[in-house]
Design a protein around this motif. Sequence first.
Motif, mmCIF file in Angstrom:
data_model
loop_
_atom_site.group_PDB
_atom_site.id
_atom_site.type_symbol
_atom_site.label_atom_id
_atom_site.label_comp_id
_atom_site.label_asym_id
_atom_site.label_seq_id
_atom_site.Cartn_x
_atom_site.Cartn_y
_atom_site.Cartn_z
ATOM 1 N N VAL A 24 -58.798 31.664 5.748
ATOM 2 C CA VAL A 24 -59.637 30.440 5.105
ATOM 3 C C VAL A 24 -60.963 30.908 4.695
ATOM 4 O O VAL A 24 -61.613 31.630 5.372
ATOM 5 N N TYR A 25 -61.430 30.870 3.316
ATOM 6 C CA TYR A 25 -62.626 31.239 2.788
ATOM 7 C C TYR A 25 -63.388 30.208 2.227
ATOM 8 O O TYR A 25 -62.723 29.283 1.465
ATOM 9 N N GLY A 26 -64.647 30.271 2.162
ATOM 10 C CA GLY A 26 -65.556 29.395 1.335
ATOM 11 C C GLY A 26 -65.754 30.045 -0.050
ATOM 12 O O GLY A 26 -66.119 31.269 0.192
ATOM 13 N N ALA A 27 -65.984 29.229 -0.964
ATOM 14 C CA ALA A 27 -66.474 29.729 -2.204
ATOM 15 C C ALA A 27 -67.609 28.990 -2.722
ATOM 16 O O ALA A 27 -67.336 27.571 -2.732
ATOM 17 N N ALA A 38 -64.949 23.290 -17.814
ATOM 18 C CA ALA A 38 -63.868 23.990 -17.083
ATOM 19 C C ALA A 38 -64.380 25.237 -16.782
ATOM 20 O O ALA A 38 -65.001 25.883 -17.595
ATOM 21 N N VAL A 39 -63.882 25.940 -15.691
ATOM 22 C CA VAL A 39 -64.364 27.110 -15.087
ATOM 23 C C VAL A 39 -63.141 27.969 -15.891
ATOM 24 O O VAL A 39 -62.020 27.681 -15.784
ATOM 25 N N ASN A 40 -63.666 29.103 -16.143
ATOM 26 C CA ASN A 40 -62.471 30.199 -16.610
ATOM 27 C C ASN A 40 -61.766 30.382 -15.823
ATOM 28 O O ASN A 40 -61.841 30.918 -14.721
ATOM 29 N N ARG A 73 -63.966 22.787 -11.191
ATOM 30 C CA ARG A 73 -65.520 22.493 -11.771
ATOM 31 C C ARG A 73 -66.058 23.280 -10.949
ATOM 32 O O ARG A 73 -65.989 23.799 -9.730
ATOM 33 N N PRO A 74 -67.357 23.508 -11.522
ATOM 34 C CA PRO A 74 -68.566 24.152 -10.674
ATOM 35 C C PRO A 74 -68.611 23.541 -9.351
ATOM 36 O O PRO A 74 -68.850 22.403 -9.292
ATOM 37 N N GLY A 75 -68.928 24.399 -8.330
ATOM 38 C CA GLY A 75 -69.334 23.651 -7.073
ATOM 39 C C GLY A 75 -68.682 24.253 -5.899
ATOM 40 O O GLY A 75 -67.667 25.200 -6.147
ATOM 41 N N PRO A 76 -68.506 23.693 -4.637
ATOM 42 C CA PRO A 76 -67.920 24.246 -3.624
ATOM 43 C C PRO A 76 -66.529 24.391 -3.749
ATOM 44 O O PRO A 76 -65.827 23.260 -4.396
ATOM 45 N N ASP A 101 -62.520 15.733 -4.609
ATOM 46 C CA ASP A 101 -62.854 15.002 -5.838
ATOM 47 C C ASP A 101 -63.834 14.023 -5.682
ATOM 48 O O ASP A 101 -64.457 14.161 -4.500
ATOM 49 N N GLU A 102 -64.105 13.102 -6.424
ATOM 50 C CA GLU A 102 -65.049 12.262 -6.221
ATOM 51 C C GLU A 102 -64.970 11.047 -5.097
ATOM 52 O O GLU A 102 -65.985 10.859 -4.732
#
Length: 277
Positions: A24-27, A38-40, A73-76, A101-102
């Motif tokens: 498991v990895y965080g990014a 949107a992220v490429n 989406r940008p973010g964690p 999500d929200e």
Amino acid sequence: MTEATIGTSAFDRDTAVTAQGEGVYGADLSAQWTIGHAVNGGYLLALLGRALGDALPHPDPFTITAHYLTASRPGPATVRTTAVRAGRTLSTGAASLLQRDEDGREVERIRVLASYGDLAALPDDVRTSAKPPQIPPYESCLGARDGMDPSAVPPITHQIDLRLDPATVGWAVGAPSGRGEMRGWFGLADGRDHDPLSLLLAVDALPPTAFELGLSGWVPTVELTVHVRRRPAPGPVRVAVTTRNLAGGFLEEDADVWDSEDRLVAQSRQLARALPA
């Protein structure tokens, strides 16, 4: 300005993953690699490829297939990897990228299956009928931001050094060729040389071939498969992308990536949707 090297580039920083447990990895998905909201997809594939390279016993992606389930989406984000099989020559693993999500619910964005090996261990024998694309010299090609309203420039264009073949940019002046071709020189803006991970970005970094077919809407990727064939030599690569069939609102894009020594270093095929403008 001192050119970045592999490990010091914005690309390396923005595709970094942090181990949080077994597999498991965080990014943190950077907003600097977005087009619209949107992220490429190539950037995301490189990030997942980095996580799998850490989780598996072999270092290099040989083949990696991604299904894009929902727009990132940008973010964690969280990457969960699973080692499927480990052999002497190849190891196979799966990975998923997830975001909240929200409402705080975890949503899967991408699912990947990949086989990894050691590109440095491959024999030198090459037998091919493939030929490098005929692209004008770098200085005769058009930059990704040339002629664009600065307020409309996607953030990703500041992270890459993209020079397009003038024969494939008729869409930019309202005169698409109808041929479904896109070609250009591709590098990273900070001068970092290419490696197998940056090739995963290169195959999805040019404007969609749909533009040269006369379409102007968003072209989201449904599925993308990349074959990395060799470690690229230093310098920019040349990317040639073609589409032969647009039907039912879907099209394929086939990409070849050639390094500075005229070697075919990566190939890809993706299925994408052609949405109305």
